[in-house]
Design an enzyme around this catalytic site. Structure first.
Site, PDB file in Angstrom:
ATOM      1  N   GLU A 126       0.834  -1.216   0.000  1.00  0.00           N
ATOM      2  CA  GLU A 126       0.000   0.000   0.000  1.00  0.00           C
ATOM      3  C   GLU A 126       0.864   1.259   0.000  1.00  0.00           C
ATOM      4  O   GLU A 126       0.574   2.214  -0.731  1.00  0.00           O
ATOM      5  CB  GLU A 126      -0.950  -0.008   1.206  1.00  0.00           C
ATOM      6  N   GLU A 188      -0.411  -2.282  -9.702  1.00  0.00           N
ATOM      7  CA  GLU A 188      -0.374  -3.350  -8.692  1.00  0.00           C
ATOM      8  C   GLU A 188       0.967  -4.081  -8.709  1.00  0.00           C
ATOM      9  O   GLU A 188       1.550  -4.342  -7.661  1.00  0.00           O
ATOM     10  CB  GLU A 188      -1.525  -4.333  -8.909  1.00  0.00           C
TER      11      GLU A 188
END
Ligand SMILES: [Zn+2]
Length: 269
Positions: A126, A188
């Site tokens: 994150e 990602e």
């Protein structure tokens, strides 16, 4: 073709936007300034707190400990931000980090990520999104798409932050939540790579990233959380992590030699 086009846009927009490279060397178009992103991060963090009850005590201390160890190895600009950490009561195995220095972890994640290294995998991922300015890139690309090149051209005549203001207006600022959080596949993969380096550099065992994926696959059901969404497949993602593992292991060994050995105490329940 697509690359050529984005490079052309980069050249055209150079007076109002920053064309830069991500931590893994990908070229990016960033139209918004850091203050705007930080503000969006703060608002999204507020929204989370309104929607989900927070948890204090041992789970919070645990997540704060892991986050603190990762933040300690960030570049100074990000490291020196006032990072705020919240644990939310929710069964979704999710977590997020937002521009401006905000980290949120759901209690559901702490059931799937069964030790500090696995939790560090998700927090590293994150924070990897934040380090690589993915929210800015996503918002900038959306803004450009909606504005079109004609408006883009007129922005060249405007000075300062006018370009990014227009882009923000075009995107509809009510939806910070939606703009900041869904990422593309390339984002990602990039967050995986950055996150693996971050966790290893902080002294968390990067091999735990693979275990986490197996745990998540075994837990099944429910909405896929942010950190595993929009991926081609679990196996594709695991092989991406494995491809980067020897580099991460070297960082992990250096961290241990330097005395970076985090001992964050997992909550007993
Ligand atoms: Zn992600």
């Amino acid at each position: 073709m697509r690359l050529m086009k984005s490079l052309g846009v980069c050249a055209l927009m150079v007076s109002v936007a920053a064309c830069t490279t991500s931590p893994t060397g990908r070229s990016q178009l960033l139209m918004m300034n850091d203050q705007e992103l930080d503000q969006m991060g703060a608002q999204a963090f507020q929204q989370y707190q309104q929607e989900l009850p927070s948890v204090n005590g041992a789970p919070l201390e645990y997540v704060q400990c892991i986050t603190r160890n990762i933040v300690a190895v960030l570049p100074p600009e990000e490291r020196d931000q006032n990072w705020q950490v919240k644990v939310f009561k929710s069964d979704d195995a999710n977590a997020f980090a937002l521009p401006g220095g905000y980290v949120g972890v759901n209690t559901g994640l702490l059931k799937v990520a069964t030790n500090q290294d696995q939790v560090a995998t998700v927090i590293g991922h994150e924070i990897g999104h934040v380090l690589a300015h993915h929210a800015n890139e996503r918002a900038s690309t959306q803004g450009l798409t909606q504005l079109g090149m004609s408006v883009g051209g007129s922005l060249l005549g405007a000075g300062g932050g006018a370009g990014s203001d227009a882009a923000m207006a075009a995107m509809g600022m009510g939806a910070q939540y939606g703009i900041l959080l869904p990422f593309s596949r390339s984002h990602e993969s990039e967050a995986d790579t950055i996150g693996l380096d971050l966790m290893a550099n902080a002294g968390f065992d990067p091999r735990a990233s693979i275990d986490l994926w197996h745990n998540m696959a075994a837990s099944g059901g429910g909405q896929p959380p942010e950190w595993m969404s929009t991926h081609p497949s679990n196996s594709g993602r695991i092989s991406g992590l494995e491809a980067h593992m020897s580099e991460a292991m070297a960082l992990y060994q250096q961290a241990q030699a330097a005395g970076r050995v985090p001992q964050c105490k997992a909550p007993s329940a």
